[in-house]
Scaffold this active site. Structure first.
Site, PDB file in Angstrom:
ATOM      1  N   GLU A   1       9.432  13.463  -9.879  1.00  0.00           N
ATOM      2  CA  GLU A   1       8.760  11.869  -9.222  1.00  0.00           C
ATOM      3  C   GLU A   1       7.528  12.487  -9.048  1.00  0.00           C
ATOM      4  OE1 GLU A   1       8.654   8.412  -7.784  1.00  0.00           O
ATOM      5  OE2 GLU A   1       8.637   7.575  -9.015  1.00  0.00           O
TER       6      GLU A   1
ATOM      7  N   GLU B   1      14.589  -0.775  -4.113  1.00  0.00           N
ATOM      8  CA  GLU B   1      13.701  -0.177  -5.504  1.00  0.00           C
ATOM      9  C   GLU B   1      12.869   0.899  -5.353  1.00  0.00           C
ATOM     10  OE1 GLU B   1      10.929   0.012  -8.154  1.00  0.00           O
ATOM     11  OE2 GLU B   1      10.055  -1.581  -7.309  1.00  0.00           O
TER      12      GLU B   1
ATOM     13  N   LYS C   1       7.051  -5.422   6.410  1.00  0.00           N
ATOM     14  CA  LYS C   1       5.984  -4.128   6.877  1.00  0.00           C
ATOM     15  C   LYS C   1       4.963  -3.328   5.901  1.00  0.00           C
ATOM     16  CE  LYS C   1       6.391   0.253   7.436  1.00  0.00           C
ATOM     17  NZ  LYS C   1       5.190   0.702   6.888  1.00  0.00           N
TER      18      LYS C   1
ATOM     19  N   GLY D   1      10.190   2.278  -2.503  1.00  0.00           N
ATOM     20  CA  GLY D   1       9.416   3.744  -1.872  1.00  0.00           C
ATOM     21  C   GLY D   1      10.011   4.332  -2.256  1.00  0.00           C
ATOM     22  N   SER D   2       9.993   5.260  -2.016  1.00  0.00           N
ATOM     23  CA  SER D   2      11.394   6.812  -2.150  1.00  0.00           C
ATOM     24  C   SER D   2      12.079   7.051  -2.320  1.00  0.00           C
ATOM     25  CB  SER D   2      10.314   7.978  -1.736  1.00  0.00           C
ATOM     26  OG  SER D   2      10.172   7.834  -0.291  1.00  0.00           O
ATOM     27  N   THR D   3      12.917   7.557  -3.103  1.00  0.00           N
ATOM     28  CA  THR D   3      13.937   7.366  -3.017  1.00  0.00           C
ATOM     29  C   THR D   3      14.562   8.119  -1.836  1.00  0.00           C
ATOM     30  OG1 THR D   3      14.890   7.797  -5.480  1.00  0.00           O
ATOM     31  CG2 THR D   3      16.606   8.687  -3.974  1.00  0.00           C
TER      32      THR D   3
ATOM     33  N   GLY E   1      14.251   5.640   0.689  1.00  0.00           N
ATOM     34  CA  GLY E   1      15.711   4.748   0.050  1.00  0.00           C
ATOM     35  C   GLY E   1      16.888   5.261   0.917  1.00  0.00           C
TER      36      GLY E   1
ATOM     37  N   CYS F   1       6.116   3.371  -9.922  1.00  0.00           N
ATOM     38  CA  CYS F   1       8.011   3.723 -10.077  1.00  0.00           C
ATOM     39  C   CYS F   1       8.036   3.726 -11.575  1.00  0.00           C
ATOM     40  CB  CYS F   1       7.989   2.878  -9.005  1.00  0.00           C
ATOM     41  SG  CYS F   1       7.694   1.220  -9.758  1.00  0.00           S
TER      42      CYS F   1
HETATM   43  P1  NAI Z   1       7.910   6.391   1.447  1.00  0.00           P
HETATM   44  O1  NAI Z   1       9.110   5.847   0.698  1.00  0.00           O
HETATM   45  O2  NAI Z   1       8.452   7.245   2.197  1.00  0.00           O
HETATM   46  O3  NAI Z   1       7.332   4.913   1.814  1.00  0.00           O
HETATM   47  C1  NAI Z   1       7.311   4.005   1.049  1.00  0.00           C
HETATM   48  C2  NAI Z   1       7.428   2.603   2.697  1.00  0.00           C
HETATM   49  O4  NAI Z   1       8.241   3.414   3.182  1.00  0.00           O
HETATM   50  C3  NAI Z   1       6.370   2.657   3.938  1.00  0.00           C
HETATM   51  O5  NAI Z   1       6.102   1.218   4.491  1.00  0.00           O
HETATM   52  C4  NAI Z   1       6.497   3.343   4.697  1.00  0.00           C
HETATM   53  O6  NAI Z   1       5.918   3.445   5.976  1.00  0.00           O
HETATM   54  C5  NAI Z   1       7.854   3.185   4.717  1.00  0.00           C
HETATM   55  N1  NAI Z   1       9.145   4.385   5.528  1.00  0.00           N
HETATM   56  C6  NAI Z   1       8.743   5.192   5.721  1.00  0.00           C
HETATM   57  N2  NAI Z   1       9.793   5.886   6.044  1.00  0.00           N
HETATM   58  C7  NAI Z   1      10.782   4.854   7.030  1.00  0.00           C
HETATM   59  C8  NAI Z   1      11.677   5.299   7.864  1.00  0.00           C
HETATM   60  N3  NAI Z   1      12.237   6.323   7.707  1.00  0.00           N
HETATM   61  N4  NAI Z   1      12.269   3.656   8.364  1.00  0.00           N
HETATM   62  C9  NAI Z   1      11.737   2.761   7.476  1.00  0.00           C
HETATM   63  N5  NAI Z   1      10.989   2.991   6.684  1.00  0.00           N
HETATM   64  C10 NAI Z   1      10.124   3.933   6.183  1.00  0.00           C
HETATM   65  O7  NAI Z   1       6.850   6.718   0.390  1.00  0.00           O
HETATM   66  P2  NAI Z   1       5.077   7.621   0.381  1.00  0.00           P
HETATM   67  O8  NAI Z   1       6.082   8.862   1.612  1.00  0.00           O
HETATM   68  O9  NAI Z   1       4.425   7.013   1.001  1.00  0.00           O
HETATM   69  O10 NAI Z   1       5.548   8.286  -0.515  1.00  0.00           O
HETATM   70  C11 NAI Z   1       6.187   9.430  -0.946  1.00  0.00           C
HETATM   71  C12 NAI Z   1       6.632   9.437  -2.450  1.00  0.00           C
HETATM   72  O11 NAI Z   1       7.376   8.126  -2.803  1.00  0.00           O
HETATM   73  C13 NAI Z   1       5.307   9.162  -3.836  1.00  0.00           C
HETATM   74  O12 NAI Z   1       5.056  10.249  -4.225  1.00  0.00           O
HETATM   75  C14 NAI Z   1       6.162   8.957  -4.679  1.00  0.00           C
HETATM   76  O13 NAI Z   1       7.033   9.830  -6.029  1.00  0.00           O
HETATM   77  C15 NAI Z   1       7.112   7.816  -4.020  1.00  0.00           C
HETATM   78  N6  NAI Z   1       7.179   6.277  -4.182  1.00  0.00           N
HETATM   79  C16 NAI Z   1       7.222   5.921  -4.743  1.00  0.00           C
HETATM   80  C17 NAI Z   1       6.641   4.002  -4.739  1.00  0.00           C
HETATM   81  C18 NAI Z   1       8.235   3.721  -5.686  1.00  0.00           C
HETATM   82  O14 NAI Z   1       6.957   2.201  -6.019  1.00  0.00           O
HETATM   83  N7  NAI Z   1       9.434   3.740  -6.315  1.00  0.00           N
HETATM   84  C19 NAI Z   1       6.048   3.325  -3.790  1.00  0.00           C
HETATM   85  C20 NAI Z   1       5.597   4.688  -3.422  1.00  0.00           C
HETATM   86  C21 NAI Z   1       6.167   6.393  -3.140  1.00  0.00           C
END
Ligand code: NAI
Ligand code: MG
Length: 500
Positions: A403, A272, A197, A250-252, A255, A306
């Site tokens: 972050e 990660e 996804k 993605g976000s903590t 996660g 990240c």
């Molecule tokens: P997010 O962690 O919500 O999204 C990342 C992925 O997870 C996307 O594909 C999203 O559709 C999916 N996702 C979201 N909720 C989910 C759920 N309940 N079950 C399964 N999958 C789910 O991050 P978002 O909202 O895009 O960004 C928020 C903050 O997260 C950013 O401001 C940043 O601080 C952090 N972030 C960190 C990243 C990293 O590389 N460590 C990458 C992106 C965001």
């Protein structure tokens, strides 16, 4: 994320705009076919530089995820993938890398269109790293092996490393295509099948890569793509009993949610997650290199990394001189159309990120930090934010704790090595760190004392497909890249044969 070479490439481009690409694929990939969502729903993906819609993309939800998982299960258990020689799997991964290289300009442009990152970065960093990652794991495919085990008695005991099975992969938007490569490389090398996804902000490059995977001859059903939202498509993947493992970046917070959702079916999980990485500069460092590293370590990819070096610890005696030069350098960053090869900073990915970052800048002011440059929106259209540097930051301010995921740097002075180690570790995160010094003993002392998955010495954001990457503490579980990632995608089986 970039190679050292990419970070040095500066200023030699002509200012002609790179053409925007056409969108060739905006549907779901299930069992080798491009299909609409069962619900018929679509969602829009936007160009963050213009705020205009690029395309409507098929929006997967639980029903589509179910079909994708069934296709992945079928191709895991029967069909050409199930019986293919490991070396031939490697050949197919290399073929995919060839096709990425052949279509590099188009893929780089698609990435820039959907994400907003400067075309010079897409071309010099993202895409070459994608190719390298795929080739690295292609080489592993026929080198994954077990052991013979000297057990007691008249038995022959050996182990096999078998594919973990159907893997669900959920990725973010900051390095859309590179995150696909990090996930597909080890999964394909080990013989797993995939349901991925992409992030809802940036689905386009993954879909195009799906087309190239079919063109490369990767059998139908091995790779399935379910663009859509997290709480619907993402959560359905995490909860599906037919999925053996979830790999998430993605976000903590998300996660944590995924860890809870995965518990019901006891899925294998790797994470990660976020970071607040300390970048530590001692007075004896090569200061020009450290200034360049401080700028690159935070502002690269609009701060949406990240591992961004967002807590810049500078030794007190060089603090003022260092900050003055760093601010001067931050002001030379060229914001603008990401398709202009001279642009070094594009827009943030979307309105939500833009608002979050401006909120933190506001919190910095309110907490009493001093903003030396930036702090505002750039231009009137697009989610651009000026490169921002705060001094007089204390460790407990929100801008030093959370972050931000944007171009906002906090500078924190320090006096001694013990002090800076203690403060660098006073965080829930542990993804990366860097130290700048000419004292080799001090460099290793920091490298061993900071609780982070990666420590860079006199460099920043140097990535290689062979070097493991991942987090201590709340920055993640498990390692991606390198040989380490293979264990995420294999189960260890013990076979004991009676010789009596
Ligand atoms: P997010 O962690 O919500 O999204 C990342 C992925 O997870 C996307 O594909 C999203 O559709 C999916 N996702 C979201 N909720 C989910 C759920 N309940 N079950 C399964 N999958 C789910 O991050 P978002 O909202 O895009 O960004 C928020 C903050 O997260 C950013 O401001 C940043 O601080 C952090 N972030 C960190 C990243 C990293 O590389 N460590 C990458 C992106 C965001
Ligand atoms: Mg977009």
């Amino acid at each position: 994320m970039a190679t050292a070479a990419a970070s040095k490439k500066n200023g030699s481009h002509k200012s002609t705009l790179v053409a925007t690409p056409s969108v060739k694929q905006a549907r779901l990939l299930i069992d080798g076919k491009w299909v609409a969502a069962k619900s018929g729903k679509t969602f829009a993906t936007f160009n963050p530089a213009t705020e205009q819609k690029i395309a409507d993309v098929a929006e997967a939800d639980a029903a589509d995820v179910d079909l994708a998982v069934k296709a992945a299960r079928k191709s895991l258990e029967s069909g050409p993938w199930a019986t293919m020689d490991a070396r031939d799997r490697g050949r197919l991964i290399n073929k995919l890398a060839d096709l990425v290289e052949a279509n590099l300009d188009e893929l780089a442009a698609l990435e820039t269109l959907d994400n907003g990152k400067p075309i010079r970065d897409s071309k010099a960093a993202d895409l070459p790293l994608v190719v390298d990652c795929l080739r690295y794991y292609a080489g592993w495919a026929d080198k994954i092996k077990g052991d013979t085990v000297p057990v007691r008695g008249n038995f022959f005991c050996y182990t096999r490393r078998e594919p973990v099975g159907v893997v669900g992969q959920i990725i973010p938007w900051n390095f859309p295509l590179l995150m696909v490569a990090w996930k597909w490389g080890p999964a394909l090398a080990t013989g797993c099948t995939i349901v991925l996804k992409p992030a809802e902000q940036t689905p386009l490059s993954a879909l195009r890569l799906g087309e190239l995977a079919l063109e490369a001859g990767i059998p139908k059903g091995v790779i399935n793509l379910v663009p859509g939202y997290g709480p619907t498509a993402g959560a359905a993947l995490v909860k599906h009993p037919g999925v053996d493992k979830i790999a998430f970046t993605g976000s903590t917070e998300t996660g944590q949610l995924i860890m809870r959702d995965a518990a019901a079916t006891l899925k294998r999980t790797t994470f990660e997650l976020g970071g607040k990485s300390p970048n530590i500069v001692f007075a004896d460092a090569n200061l020009d290199a450290a200034i360049a590293g401080a700028e690159f370590g935070l502002f690269f990819n609009q701060g949406q990394c990240c591992c961004a070096g967002s807590r810049l610890f500078v030794e007190q005696k060089i603090h003022d001189e260092f900050v003055e030069k760093l601010v001067k350098r931050a002001k030379t960053r060229k914001l603008g159309n990401p398709f202009d090869p001279n642009t070094t900073q594009g827009p943030q990915v979307d309105q939500a990120q833009f608002d979050k970052i401006l909120g933190y800048i506001d919190a910095g002011h309110k907490a009493g930090a001093k903003c030396l440059t930036g702090g505002k929106r750039f231009g009137k259209t697009g989610f651009y934010i000026e490169p921002t540097v705060f001094t007089e930051v204390t460790d407990d301010m929100p801008i030093a704790v959370d972050e931000i995921f944007g171009p906002v740097l906090s500078v924190l002075p320090f006096k001694s090595t013990d002090e800076v180690i203690r403060r660098a570790n006073a965080t829930n995160f542990g993804l990366a760190a860097a130290v700048w010094t000419r004292d080799i003993g001090k460099a290793h002392q920091i490298a061993h004392s900071v609780r982070a998955g990666t420590v860079w010495v006199n460099c920043y954001d140097v990535f290689d497909a062979a070097a493991p990457f991942g987090g201590f503490k709340q920055s993640g579980i498990g390692r991606e890249l390198g040989e380490a990632a293979l264990s995420n995608y294999t189960e260890l089986k013990t076979v004991t044969v009676s010789l009596g």
